[in-house]
Design a protein around this motif. Structure first.
Motif, short mmCIF file in Angstrom:
data_model
loop_
_atom_site.label_atom_id
_atom_site.label_comp_id
_atom_site.label_asym_id
_atom_site.label_seq_id
_atom_site.Cartn_x
_atom_site.Cartn_y
_atom_site.Cartn_z
N TRP A 28 0.83 -1.21 0.00
CA TRP A 28 0.00 0.00 0.00
C TRP A 28 0.87 1.26 0.00
O TRP A 28 0.67 2.17 -0.80
N SER A 29 1.83 1.30 0.92
CA SER A 29 2.63 2.51 1.07
C SER A 29 3.63 2.72 -0.06
O SER A 29 3.94 3.86 -0.41
N GLU A 30 4.12 1.62 -0.65
CA GLU A 30 5.15 1.75 -1.68
C GLU A 30 4.58 1.81 -3.10
O GLU A 30 5.22 2.35 -3.99
N GLY A 61 -4.31 5.99 7.04
CA GLY A 61 -3.48 4.94 6.46
C GLY A 61 -2.03 5.06 6.86
O GLY A 61 -1.69 5.31 8.02
N SER A 62 -1.13 4.92 5.90
CA SER A 62 0.30 5.00 6.20
C SER A 62 0.85 6.42 6.11
O SER A 62 2.05 6.63 6.14
N LEU A 89 3.62 2.39 9.78
CA LEU A 89 4.35 3.07 8.72
C LEU A 89 4.15 4.57 8.79
O LEU A 89 5.08 5.36 8.52
N ALA A 90 2.94 5.00 9.15
CA ALA A 90 2.68 6.44 9.30
C ALA A 90 3.54 7.02 10.41
O ALA A 90 4.09 8.13 10.28
N ARG A 91 3.68 6.28 11.50
CA ARG A 91 4.52 6.77 12.60
C ARG A 91 5.98 6.85 12.18
O ARG A 91 6.70 7.76 12.59
#
Length: 285
Positions: A28-30, A61-62, A89-91
């Motif tokens: 999702w993030s990449e 989300g991220s 991932l957001a953190r």
């Protein structure tokens, strides 16, 4: 950077597919999250998000949209009720614990609902964003309405509240691919089935949440992938294919998704699907 598909977390009855949630969060993030960058940029530019902005991101989300707002100088808070993998991932993005990457000033990531932010000290929010586009699953508008109703009291009077939605199916090439998920999923499972986008979806959601519409816009957000495999991983990271995975063999879902994507494959092997998304700016009473 290629210019995300809506990330839904609809609960379905019956067996659930075995999924590596960490891998999904990374995909999702990449791969997928960046697809709506043009939407984020357009909204932030229009609202002049910057120093002095106190932004609450619903379904964060991220955290890419939050990171972009923080880079403009905004103090950001993200809240999401989904699994912890994307919030981790957001953190990492917004609250890095290293000497060379100090935390973003004022950044906060909360797992839960807007009510879990209500006890936080500090001034009211000046901007609230709900960037997960509605308009492709039954029940998504109702879910967003409840989220905004809970978030509105946290914002100051007249604060901007941003809603996003899919454009007309004929202007969203990804619509044909999403129909694969709808066809493979059990139609008796209720919420989560395919539905056509309606012109006044966003206005109706805002009205139900007690908000006043105050302008809208359309943004081109093509979905671009390096290859078909990346497209499959990116699209499945959204959660929109989970119901199909839970009903049909995952290999069959991947096969039919791959076949649907071939219509959008270019000569160099990349996958390109033009889409138009719409956003509505509403105001709190």
């Amino acid at each position: 950077m290629t210019p995300t598909l809506v990330r839904q977390h609809v609960r379905h009855a019956g067996r659930s597919p075995r999924v590596d949630q960490r891998a999904r969060a990374r995909d999702w993030s990449e791969i997928q999250e960046r697809m709506l960058v043009p939407l984020y940029e357009s909204v932030y530019e229009r609202l002049e998000v910057g120093a002095g902005t106190r932004l609450l991101g619903l379904g964060c989300g991220s955290g890419l949209a939050l990171l972009m707002a923080a880079s403009r100088g905004a103090a950001v808070t993200g809240v999401d009720s989904a699994g912890p993998e994307r919030l981790a991932l957001a953190r990492q993005r917004l609250l890095p614990q290293s000497w060379d990457r100090p935390p973003r000033a004022g950044a906060r990531i909360v797992h839960g609902s807007p009510r879990d932010v209500a006890d936080a000290e500090g001034p009211a929010f000046t901007v609230v964003t709900a960037f997960e586009p509605i308009g492709c699953l039954t029940g998504d508008a109702e879910g967003l309405s409840g989220l905004l109703t809970a978030a509105a009291p946290l914002a100051e009077r007249g604060a901007a509240v941003v809603l996003a939605g899919w454009g007309p199916p004929e202007r969203c090439a990804t619509s044909s691919v999403l129909r694969v998920a709808a066809r493979l999923a059990d139609p008796q499972r209720g919420p989560g089935g395919w539905r056509p986008t309606l012109r006044d979806d966003l206005e109706e959601v805002a009205q139900r949440a007690g908000l006043r519409a105050d302008g809208s816009g359309r943004v081109s957000c093509p979905f671009g992938y390096a290859d078909v495999d990346s497209a499959v991983r990116g699209l499945k990271s959204t959660g929109l294919f989970d119901a199909a995975d839970g009903t049909t063999d995952q290999a069959q879902v991947d096969k039919e998704l791959t076949e649907a994507l071939h219509a959008h494959r270019r000569q160099d092997g990349t996958v390109w699907m033009p889409n138009v998304f719409r956003y509505l700016i509403a105001r709190t009473p």
